[in-house]
Scaffold this motif. Sequence first.
Motif, PDB file in Angstrom:
ATOM      1  N   TYR A  34      39.212  28.982  36.268  1.00 33.82           N
ATOM      2  CA  TYR A  34      39.219  29.921  34.923  1.00 33.82           C
ATOM      3  C   TYR A  34      39.839  31.273  35.284  1.00 33.82           C
ATOM      4  CZ  TYR A  34      36.282  26.255  33.215  1.00 33.82           C
ATOM      5  OH  TYR A  34      35.600  25.021  32.724  1.00 33.82           O
ATOM      6  N   LYS A  35      40.287  31.879  34.279  1.00 34.06           N
ATOM      7  CA  LYS A  35      40.839  33.121  34.160  1.00 34.06           C
ATOM      8  C   LYS A  35      40.561  33.759  32.984  1.00 34.06           C
ATOM      9  CE  LYS A  35      44.587  35.933  35.663  1.00 34.06           C
ATOM     10  NZ  LYS A  35      45.975  36.241  36.271  1.00 34.06           N
ATOM     11  N   SER A  36      39.781  35.056  32.895  1.00 26.51           N
ATOM     12  CA  SER A  36      39.741  35.386  31.472  1.00 26.51           C
ATOM     13  C   SER A  36      40.776  35.379  30.667  1.00 26.51           C
ATOM     14  CB  SER A  36      39.361  36.900  31.866  1.00 26.51           C
ATOM     15  OG  SER A  36      39.561  37.723  30.619  1.00 26.51           O
ATOM     16  N   ARG A  37      40.440  34.955  29.438  1.00 26.35           N
ATOM     17  CA  ARG A  37      41.609  34.855  28.263  1.00 26.35           C
ATOM     18  C   ARG A  37      42.878  33.933  28.386  1.00 26.35           C
ATOM     19  NH1 ARG A  37      41.939  41.124  27.960  1.00 26.35           N
ATOM     20  NH2 ARG A  37      40.017  41.605  27.265  1.00 26.35           N
TER      21      ARG A  37
END
Length: 139
Positions: A34-37
């Motif tokens: 997961y990576k922000s945005r």
Amino acid sequence: MEDPKSKWQTTTIDQWYGQKNEKVELLSGISIRYKSRMPPVPNRWVLIRDPQGQFNTVALLCTDLEIDALEIVRFFIQRWTVEVTFEEVRKHLGVESQRQWFDLAIARSTPILLPLFSSVTLWADQSDQEESLKRNEMK
């Protein structure tokens, strides 16, 4: 801490940091990064450890979930030789740290440095193989 339920697979790697037929243990699985945005990205992860404890455990990631763990290790090994070549080119030929003062001099010399380095490397390898053949014939 090591999970006793982990099932490490013992295998032999053809070339591992210059060693031939090195026995290693592999553990593989799938995770989500997961990576922000950004949308989540599934990854196949591979852990490589040395049963003799001579090198540290290595972790690799691959976004192609269809590739098996051993193939990911082979891709890593192939890439490593390219990385070493580029490091040698930077170190000995000054690529990416040109010593010239003018942009035109850099533009003229940089494109020839890598082919020249490659030619010399291939010539040295061929010469070494010919010498090896001569030594074997003399025995």
